[in-house]
Design a protein around this motif. Sequence first.
Motif, PDB file in Angstrom:
ATOM      1  N   GLU A 331       0.930  -1.248  -0.005  1.00  0.00           N
ATOM      2  CA  GLU A 331      -0.035  -0.104  -0.041  1.00  0.00           C
ATOM      3  C   GLU A 331       0.974   1.261   0.039  1.00  0.00           C
ATOM      4  OE1 GLU A 331      -3.758   0.325   2.166  1.00  0.00           O
ATOM      5  OE2 GLU A 331      -3.213  -1.572   2.978  1.00  0.00           O
ATOM      6  N   LEU A 332       1.661   1.221   0.816  1.00  0.00           N
ATOM      7  CA  LEU A 332       2.679   2.461   1.052  1.00  0.00           C
ATOM      8  C   LEU A 332       3.464   2.671  -0.476  1.00  0.00           C
ATOM      9  CD1 LEU A 332       4.354   1.765   4.357  1.00  0.00           C
ATOM     10  CD2 LEU A 332       2.913   3.770   3.772  1.00  0.00           C
ATOM     11  N   SER A 333       3.711   1.607  -1.232  1.00  0.00           N
ATOM     12  CA  SER A 333       4.272   1.926  -2.566  1.00  0.00           C
ATOM     13  C   SER A 333       3.587   2.590  -3.514  1.00  0.00           C
ATOM     14  CB  SER A 333       4.524   0.413  -3.123  1.00  0.00           C
ATOM     15  OG  SER A 333       4.973   0.505  -4.557  1.00  0.00           O
ATOM     16  N   ASN A 334       2.064   2.564  -3.440  1.00  0.00           N
ATOM     17  CA  ASN A 334       1.391   3.396  -4.098  1.00  0.00           C
ATOM     18  C   ASN A 334       0.802   4.760  -3.417  1.00  0.00           C
ATOM     19  OD1 ASN A 334       0.653   1.260  -6.271  1.00  0.00           O
ATOM     20  ND2 ASN A 334      -0.428   0.248  -4.938  1.00  0.00           N
ATOM     21  N   LEU A 335       0.737   4.608  -2.234  1.00  0.00           N
ATOM     22  CA  LEU A 335       0.503   5.838  -1.354  1.00  0.00           C
ATOM     23  C   LEU A 335       1.404   7.091  -1.463  1.00  0.00           C
ATOM     24  CD1 LEU A 335      -0.949   4.363   1.852  1.00  0.00           C
ATOM     25  CD2 LEU A 335      -2.338   5.841   0.220  1.00  0.00           C
ATOM     26  N   THR A 336       2.758   6.615  -1.709  1.00  0.00           N
ATOM     27  CA  THR A 336       3.751   7.488  -1.971  1.00  0.00           C
ATOM     28  C   THR A 336       4.224   7.874  -3.331  1.00  0.00           C
ATOM     29  OG1 THR A 336       5.255   5.705  -1.950  1.00  0.00           O
ATOM     30  CG2 THR A 336       5.107   6.825   0.134  1.00  0.00           C
ATOM     31  N   LYS A 337       3.351   7.334  -4.162  1.00  0.00           N
ATOM     32  CA  LYS A 337       3.391   7.738  -5.569  1.00  0.00           C
ATOM     33  C   LYS A 337       2.552   8.829  -5.898  1.00  0.00           C
ATOM     34  CE  LYS A 337       4.780   3.142  -7.294  1.00  0.00           C
ATOM     35  NZ  LYS A 337       4.275   1.970  -7.845  1.00  0.00           N
ATOM     36  N   THR A 338       2.924   9.558  -6.963  1.00  0.00           N
ATOM     37  CA  THR A 338       2.073  10.769  -7.330  1.00  0.00           C
ATOM     38  C   THR A 338       0.833  10.301  -8.283  1.00  0.00           C
ATOM     39  OG1 THR A 338       3.330  11.307  -9.571  1.00  0.00           O
ATOM     40  CG2 THR A 338       4.025  12.388  -7.484  1.00  0.00           C
ATOM     41  N   THR A 339      -0.013  10.994  -8.318  1.00  0.00           N
ATOM     42  CA  THR A 339      -1.266  10.613  -9.347  1.00  0.00           C
ATOM     43  C   THR A 339      -0.787  10.343 -10.813  1.00  0.00           C
ATOM     44  OG1 THR A 339      -2.902  11.783  -7.697  1.00  0.00           O
ATOM     45  CG2 THR A 339      -3.513  11.393  -9.953  1.00  0.00           C
ATOM     46  N   PRO A 340       0.072  11.292 -11.169  1.00  0.00           N
ATOM     47  CA  PRO A 340       0.433  10.956 -12.483  1.00  0.00           C
ATOM     48  C   PRO A 340       1.202   9.613 -12.640  1.00  0.00           C
ATOM     49  CG  PRO A 340       0.824  13.229 -12.226  1.00  0.00           C
ATOM     50  CD  PRO A 340       0.528  12.489 -10.917  1.00  0.00           C
ATOM     51  N   GLU A 345       0.977   3.586 -14.593  1.00  0.00           N
ATOM     52  CA  GLU A 345       1.110   2.089 -14.141  1.00  0.00           C
ATOM     53  C   GLU A 345      -0.281   1.545 -14.541  1.00  0.00           C
ATOM     54  OE1 GLU A 345       2.210   1.385 -10.222  1.00  0.00           O
ATOM     55  OE2 GLU A 345       4.130   2.523 -10.379  1.00  0.00           O
ATOM     56  N   PHE A 346      -1.320   2.366 -14.183  1.00  0.00           N
ATOM     57  CA  PHE A 346      -2.600   1.649 -14.460  1.00  0.00           C
ATOM     58  C   PHE A 346      -2.815   1.607 -15.948  1.00  0.00           C
ATOM     59  CE2 PHE A 346      -7.098   2.466 -15.855  1.00  0.00           C
ATOM     60  CZ  PHE A 346      -7.619   1.356 -15.365  1.00  0.00           C
ATOM     61  N   LEU A 347      -2.366   2.361 -16.673  1.00  0.00           N
ATOM     62  CA  LEU A 347      -2.568   2.257 -18.379  1.00  0.00           C
ATOM     63  C   LEU A 347      -1.713   1.168 -18.766  1.00  0.00           C
ATOM     64  CD1 LEU A 347      -2.958   6.002 -19.328  1.00  0.00           C
ATOM     65  CD2 LEU A 347      -4.693   4.430 -19.218  1.00  0.00           C
ATOM     66  N   ARG A 348      -0.318   1.206 -18.102  1.00  0.00           N
ATOM     67  CA  ARG A 348       0.377  -0.025 -18.624  1.00  0.00           C
ATOM     68  C   ARG A 348      -0.257  -1.295 -18.335  1.00  0.00           C
ATOM     69  NH1 ARG A 348       4.902   2.744 -16.109  1.00  0.00           N
ATOM     70  NH2 ARG A 348       4.956   1.283 -14.524  1.00  0.00           N
ATOM     71  N   GLN A 476       0.787   2.560 -25.748  1.00  0.00           N
ATOM     72  CA  GLN A 476       1.964   3.327 -25.078  1.00  0.00           C
ATOM     73  C   GLN A 476       3.028   3.711 -26.321  1.00  0.00           C
ATOM     74  OE1 GLN A 476       4.006   1.461 -21.818  1.00  0.00           O
ATOM     75  NE2 GLN A 476       5.190   3.238 -21.311  1.00  0.00           N
ATOM     76  N   VAL A 477       3.202   5.020 -26.241  1.00  0.00           N
ATOM     77  CA  VAL A 477       3.917   5.455 -27.155  1.00  0.00           C
ATOM     78  C   VAL A 477       5.333   5.813 -26.724  1.00  0.00           C
ATOM     79  CG1 VAL A 477       2.029   6.107 -29.049  1.00  0.00           C
ATOM     80  CG2 VAL A 477       3.076   7.780 -27.409  1.00  0.00           C
ATOM     81  N   ALA A 478       5.458   6.198 -25.640  1.00  0.00           N
ATOM     82  CA  ALA A 478       7.034   6.753 -25.030  1.00  0.00           C
ATOM     83  C   ALA A 478       6.960   5.958 -23.571  1.00  0.00           C
ATOM     84  CB  ALA A 478       7.053   8.092 -25.076  1.00  0.00           C
ATOM     85  N   ARG A 479       8.414   5.613 -23.388  1.00  0.00           N
ATOM     86  CA  ARG A 479       8.726   4.944 -22.091  1.00  0.00           C
ATOM     87  C   ARG A 479       9.887   5.629 -21.675  1.00  0.00           C
ATOM     88  NH1 ARG A 479       8.849   0.284 -23.575  1.00  0.00           N
ATOM     89  NH2 ARG A 479       6.694  -0.350 -23.144  1.00  0.00           N
ATOM     90  N   GLN A 519      -3.501   0.159  -7.940  1.00  0.00           N
ATOM     91  CA  GLN A 519      -3.141   1.564  -8.458  1.00  0.00           C
ATOM     92  C   GLN A 519      -4.575   2.112  -8.881  1.00  0.00           C
ATOM     93  OE1 GLN A 519      -1.947  -1.409  -9.568  1.00  0.00           O
ATOM     94  NE2 GLN A 519       0.382  -0.706  -9.773  1.00  0.00           N
ATOM     95  N   PHE A 520      -5.672   1.322  -9.322  1.00  0.00           N
ATOM     96  CA  PHE A 520      -6.941   1.892  -9.734  1.00  0.00           C
ATOM     97  C   PHE A 520      -7.779   2.127  -8.395  1.00  0.00           C
ATOM     98  CE2 PHE A 520     -11.386   1.666 -10.642  1.00  0.00           C
ATOM     99  CZ  PHE A 520     -11.723   2.525 -11.776  1.00  0.00           C
ATOM    100  N   VAL A 521      -7.576   1.293  -7.450  1.00  0.00           N
ATOM    101  CA  VAL A 521      -8.094   1.307  -6.110  1.00  0.00           C
ATOM    102  C   VAL A 521      -7.809   2.840  -5.329  1.00  0.00           C
ATOM    103  CG1 VAL A 521      -8.491   0.386  -3.861  1.00  0.00           C
ATOM    104  CG2 VAL A 521      -8.708  -1.092  -5.742  1.00  0.00           C
ATOM    105  N   GLU A 522      -6.301   3.207  -5.492  1.00  0.00           N
ATOM    106  CA  GLU A 522      -5.787   4.119  -4.784  1.00  0.00           C
ATOM    107  C   GLU A 522      -6.211   5.552  -5.642  1.00  0.00           C
ATOM    108  OE1 GLU A 522      -3.854   6.963  -2.666  1.00  0.00           O
ATOM    109  OE2 GLU A 522      -4.260   4.932  -2.194  1.00  0.00           O
ATOM    110  N   LEU A 523      -6.340   5.350  -6.904  1.00  0.00           N
ATOM    111  CA  LEU A 523      -6.696   6.541  -7.826  1.00  0.00           C
ATOM    112  C   LEU A 523      -8.137   6.846  -7.374  1.00  0.00           C
ATOM    113  CD1 LEU A 523      -4.806   5.822 -11.148  1.00  0.00           C
ATOM    114  CD2 LEU A 523      -4.580   7.927  -9.530  1.00  0.00           C
ATOM    115  N   LYS A 524      -9.017   5.743  -7.346  1.00  0.00           N
ATOM    116  CA  LYS A 524     -10.386   6.160  -7.045  1.00  0.00           C
ATOM    117  C   LYS A 524     -10.622   6.706  -5.659  1.00  0.00           C
ATOM    118  CE  LYS A 524     -14.658   3.355  -7.468  1.00  0.00           C
ATOM    119  NZ  LYS A 524     -15.411   2.096  -7.177  1.00  0.00           N
ATOM    120  N   ASN A 525      -9.805   6.591  -4.823  1.00  0.00           N
ATOM    121  CA  ASN A 525      -9.925   7.401  -3.328  1.00  0.00           C
ATOM    122  C   ASN A 525      -9.304   8.798  -3.217  1.00  0.00           C
ATOM    123  OD1 ASN A 525     -11.044   4.952  -2.207  1.00  0.00           O
ATOM    124  ND2 ASN A 525      -9.211   4.152  -1.669  1.00  0.00           N
TER     125      ASN A 525
END
Length: 544
Positions: A331-340, A345-348, A476-479, A519-525
């Motif tokens: 959970e902390l791995s996701n919570l410390t990430k920015t929304t972008p 990650e979700f789109l990947r 995905q067009v750029a990485r 990722q999606f669950v965190e974004l939803k919150n």
Amino acid sequence: VKPHSKIPTTVFKDFSTAWLNLGIKKAKVQIRRLISQVRQDEIDGHHGIHGMDAEINGHHHRDKLHEDDHVSHQLITFLGISDSCWKLWEQLTYASCDEKMKCFLMLVDGLNDLEKCFIQGKEKLYLVDQILDVKEMTNQVSLLDGLRAKFRQGEDRLLTMKKDIEESNIMSAELEIQIAKGFEKLEQMRLLLAEEIDRYMDIYVRKYTKTFQAYVEDKREKKEYEDTVIWFIDKNMNDIHKSFDKKFVREEDRGKYYSKKACLKLWQHFEAILTEHFERKKERNLEKNKPERFNILKEEVPELLTVKQTAISSQIMEETSCQALQQMQEELSNLTKTTPELISEFLRIKENEEKLEESNADDTGISYHLGYIKGEDKVLLEIKSIFKLKLGDKDKITIEFRTTVYPQISQKPLMDTRRSYTMQQESHIFDLDESNRFVTEVPLQERREGECFICVDLVSKHPLRASSFLGDIVIQVARNGELTGDIPEYENTKDFLATANYQRRQIGREGEEVYKSKQFVELKNRKDDLAKAFNKWQRKSSIV
């Protein structure tokens, strides 16, 4: 009965219950005396005197028990009182085996009351301040462990009685039920004794509640080892093992068993406080998203997980699950990430699931052309055709392609480009008519630092009701600021449009799994503008 004459056997035979009650009452008086002696031994610091004070010529001296022997002395005394009650039960004469069994059950209950009286008496001495230190906790556990012998006293006699009845061929169904009840009652009391041991260990670890709370709320990023909760837990676990090793010198395995159990209790209490702290932080984060508020936890939890696993493998504490800490780490791995970062990650994940999804010949699909215009540093996506479109029972339907480029550069996040077509057949080629060509441009100049995606949603438009979602694809067009390897290069847009190169992808519904991702669950919150726009975009059930 005349003085000095022998008491008739019938007096015992007819009143065995009364005699046994009398013996139990006498035992209660002895227990009260024992508790008074405990107060002297452990509170006032004195014990009985056997002889005179020490004299210079080696005469008799005061024989004061060492405080580590107090528990042994108390235990021997209590078991002696208990054994005297059992001997009384054996010596009494009974009218029948049923009566003897009835008295057995009564005695088990009576001895259980004696035990409670003794334990509660000691508890009043130890818990005046509602706190147990490690030595007091160890003493109580040692005493309770020793009281196991009380059950052996009862079990041995019940087994002997059962054997005598069976050999005498007088076992009845009712008697068999009563004997089974006796064994069951002894087992229940043994379990209650184990629960009492757990309770004392719980009282001991609660002593550190405020200390653990201070550790988890400490906001310092850099601390000396002696200022960390790991140091504190390690120190106290060492104290626990030393105390039990000293108390259980002759029963090393029992000492190890209880020390590991107490260490687990200590860790569980800390982990519960840590979890409460983490949940409070998550609640505050829902109100105002600040990934940095979790940075300290993100650094500390992996180390705590390692320490816990080491304590288990080294047999410092009992075997237990590490799942809660592992889940917190995820959970902390996701919570410390920015929304972008989370959206990328979700789109990947979404793109990978689409590619892995089993194809079906009847599924709707599109062909598209993807290319990089080197001179203008941009990517072009052209939807060239659609196939296997489901018309149903209609003569025609209106479909709409909605392309979203992520990340967006404009202030309005996740704005999409739309193009509608009226379809009268299941397949259509768009690039036959120059005016119908559907090309999406993705300038890369301002997207060079991270990842870039083109998302295509396909919806069915209805004039009188809400549109319905048909499917989507993610490309995905750029990485890491660089083009993905499978995008061909062109000198200019004209060359791109003149090339008949294309790929085919089915526009499928990749199922619900991608929307169960962390990722999606965190974004939803999350409540920031970008997260809100993302959630609105991904709400496929209410398309306008």
